[in-house]
Design a protein around this motif. Structure first.
Motif, PDB file in Angstrom:
ATOM      1  N   GLY B  25      -0.794  54.460  -8.470  1.00 42.83           N
ATOM      2  CA  GLY B  25      -2.521  54.725  -8.709  1.00 42.83           C
ATOM      3  C   GLY B  25      -3.151  53.589  -9.053  1.00 42.83           C
ATOM      4  O   GLY B  25      -4.084  53.308  -8.651  1.00 42.83           O
ATOM      5  N   ARG B  26      -2.559  52.896 -10.007  1.00 44.26           N
ATOM      6  CA  ARG B  26      -3.275  51.631 -10.665  1.00 44.26           C
ATOM      7  C   ARG B  26      -3.366  50.539  -9.316  1.00 44.26           C
ATOM      8  O   ARG B  26      -4.360  49.591  -9.336  1.00 44.26           O
ATOM      9  N   ARG B  34      -7.891  54.372  -8.419  1.00 42.44           N
ATOM     10  CA  ARG B  34      -7.617  52.937  -9.004  1.00 42.44           C
ATOM     11  C   ARG B  34      -8.086  53.297 -10.581  1.00 42.44           C
ATOM     12  O   ARG B  34      -7.534  52.963 -11.497  1.00 42.44           O
ATOM     13  N   THR B  35      -9.530  53.705 -10.294  1.00 48.29           N
ATOM     14  CA  THR B  35     -10.257  53.780 -11.682  1.00 48.29           C
ATOM     15  C   THR B  35      -9.710  54.933 -12.521  1.00 48.29           C
ATOM     16  O   THR B  35      -9.368  54.573 -13.724  1.00 48.29           O
ATOM     17  N   TYR B  40      -6.776  56.168 -17.424  1.00 46.91           N
ATOM     18  CA  TYR B  40      -5.580  56.937 -18.049  1.00 46.91           C
ATOM     19  C   TYR B  40      -4.807  55.893 -18.816  1.00 46.91           C
ATOM     20  O   TYR B  40      -4.459  56.107 -20.132  1.00 46.91           O
ATOM     21  N   ILE B  41      -4.653  54.843 -18.346  1.00 46.67           N
ATOM     22  CA  ILE B  41      -3.497  53.978 -18.996  1.00 46.67           C
ATOM     23  C   ILE B  41      -4.178  53.249 -20.173  1.00 46.67           C
ATOM     24  O   ILE B  41      -3.603  53.092 -21.367  1.00 46.67           O
TER      25      ILE B  41
END
Lengths: 252, 203
Positions: B25-26, B34-35, B40-41
């Protein structure tokens, strides 16, 4: 039969024209060398032909099957299944070998045959062993790439490409990462292939080799083909720029 | 002791694959995905794990007025640990994947491998070798972090040691717990060294 046809190929990087209207056709059994200074677009041409880069314009045809063509000033590529088939027509040998470091020499060659082309493992191994024998690498089949010299690695990568039995084989400066001694052993292999009438397109800086092995030499500069012809024609040319370039590299 | 090992094992079991998904996803071409992954991270790494534990455990009650069953305590611990560690693992995966030379992808493409084959046969095995030292670091931290489960009164090794220490006014149970964590990590270090050796057959 024409194995490869490229018509009016254009490629830009950030608005900078790297390939400006290049056309090239390759007959079966032909060996073509592409020479020219750095930044002339030689490698980009090869990368467009092997579809590692998408062209911005022009046409790409293998064995009469269109891989890419132009509609409304835009380059469109064939469907996934068509491209898959077209991909099997050619092989590419990289400057930096790009072997898979976690696979043994044998598996580097057989894995794509088994998992992509669905060839039975036994047959794939036989094919690989035969090629390794021809290239003088039989004793290295269980070695890992890091245990090999650069020349051996490049020979393995040639074997890996040949194992897929391509119609046409591209070489992108195959000896530029090698010292002169190792260069000789790799060039020897390519010369052998030329004797067997393997269709090849070779981007190289080895002028003497290009002269010996090629049916046709293409001189590229600034994204266009500046001159082309048989080695005799090109090395005997009165084109000043070509003379200057060749003279420069062969140290004459 | 056993509960700590359970938390440790289950966290790894869930966070390692989840981390890979978040890493995808990142690195997604889709800006929205991506956002979300980035956010989340950022939250998972930017707030205390202890707080995350409390939110996961008490959240269902405060937000949805759901009565918390006693069995949920352990589940909450695993959820909180898994989603927290997945964020760290995601960034480790990403660093490994982005460090791969583009030539490996190109060679695979020319040989006809599809994207899934390229990732799982060519890229991931090499990525794992590259990220092992960072993963080992993270796993060692996890062993010690299992003690945070005391925040929601999950009876694990540290919680129990603390209770005994308080009841008997002695520091010995805490010291003993410390020795256990140390031995646990010693085992982790030995195992990870073995794993690294198993990948040493190539360079």
């Amino acid at each position: 039969m024409k194995l490869l046809e490229m018509n009016h190929v254009k490629k830009e990087f950030d608005g900078l024209g790297v390939l400006k209207d290049i056309s090239l056709s390759v007959e079966e059994g032909e060996v073509i060398s592409i020479i020219g200074p750095s930044g002339s677009g030689k490698s980009t041409l090869l990368r467009c032909a092997t579809m590692l880069e998408n062209m911005d314009g022009g046409e790409l045809t293998y064995m009469g099957e269109k891989a890419a063509w132009e509609t409304d000033c835009k380059c469109v590529y064939a469907s996934k299944s068509d491209l898959k088939r077209i991909h099997s027509y050619f092989g590419l040998v990289f400057q930096s070998f790009n072997l898979f470091p976690h696979y043994s020499v044998l598996k580097n060659i057989t894995d794509a045959l088994v998992s992509v082309d669905k060839i039975p493992k036994k047959e794939a191994v036989e094919r690989a062993e035969k090629l390794l024998g021809q290239l003088g690498l039989s004793d290295k089949k269980d070695a890992y790439p890091y245990q090999l010299s650069g020349g051996q690695q490049q020979r393995v990568s040639i074997a890996r490409a040949l194992a897929k039995q391509p119609k046409i084989l591209f070489f992108d400066e195959p000896t530029s990462a090698l010292d002169p001694e190792l260069t000789v052993e790799v060039l020897k292999v390519i010369k052998e292939l030329a004797k067997e009438h393997m269709t090849m397109i070779i981007v190289t800086h080895e002028m003497q080799f290009a002269k010996e092995v090629s049916d046709r030499i293409i001189f590229m500069e600034e994204g266009i083909i500046k001159a082309q012809g048989t080695p005799e024609e090109l090395f005997g040319t009165d084109n000043e720029r070509v003379q200057e370039f060749i003279g420069h590299l062969s140290g004459a | 002791m056993l509960v700590s090992v359970e938390i440790f094992m289950l966290t790894l079991l869930f966070s390692l694959p989840l981390g890979l998904i978040i890493a995808f996803g990142r690195m997604s071409k889709n800006g929205i995905i991506r956002t979300i992954a980035k956010l989340y991270i950022s939250i998972m790494r930017g707030t205390p794990l202890m707080l995350q534990l409390l939110v996961v455990y008490f959240g269902p009650y405060y937000v949805f007025k759901i009565r918390i069953s006693p069995g949920y305590r352990f589940v909450a611990v695993i959820i909180a640990f898994a989603i927290n560690y997945a964020a760290y693992f995601a960034e480790i995966y990403r660093s490994g994947i982005e460090s791969m030379p583009v030539g490996q992808y190109e060679a695979a493409k020319v040989l006809g491998y599809n994207k899934v084959q390229t990732f799982f046969k060519i890229i991931l095995p090499q990525v794992i070798k590259r990220i092992l030292p960072s993963v080992t670091n993270e796993i060692i931290t996890l062993v010690k972090d299992t003690s945070l489960a005391f925040a929601i009164a999950q009876p694990e090794m540290f919680t129990i040691a603390k209770q005994i220490a308080a009841a008997q006014t002695t520091i010995m149970p805490l010291m003993t717990a410390g020795v256990f964590y140390y031995i646990f990590n010693l085992i982790v270090a030995v195992v990870m060294e073995k794993v690294e050796k198993a990948f040493a057959y190539y360079r």
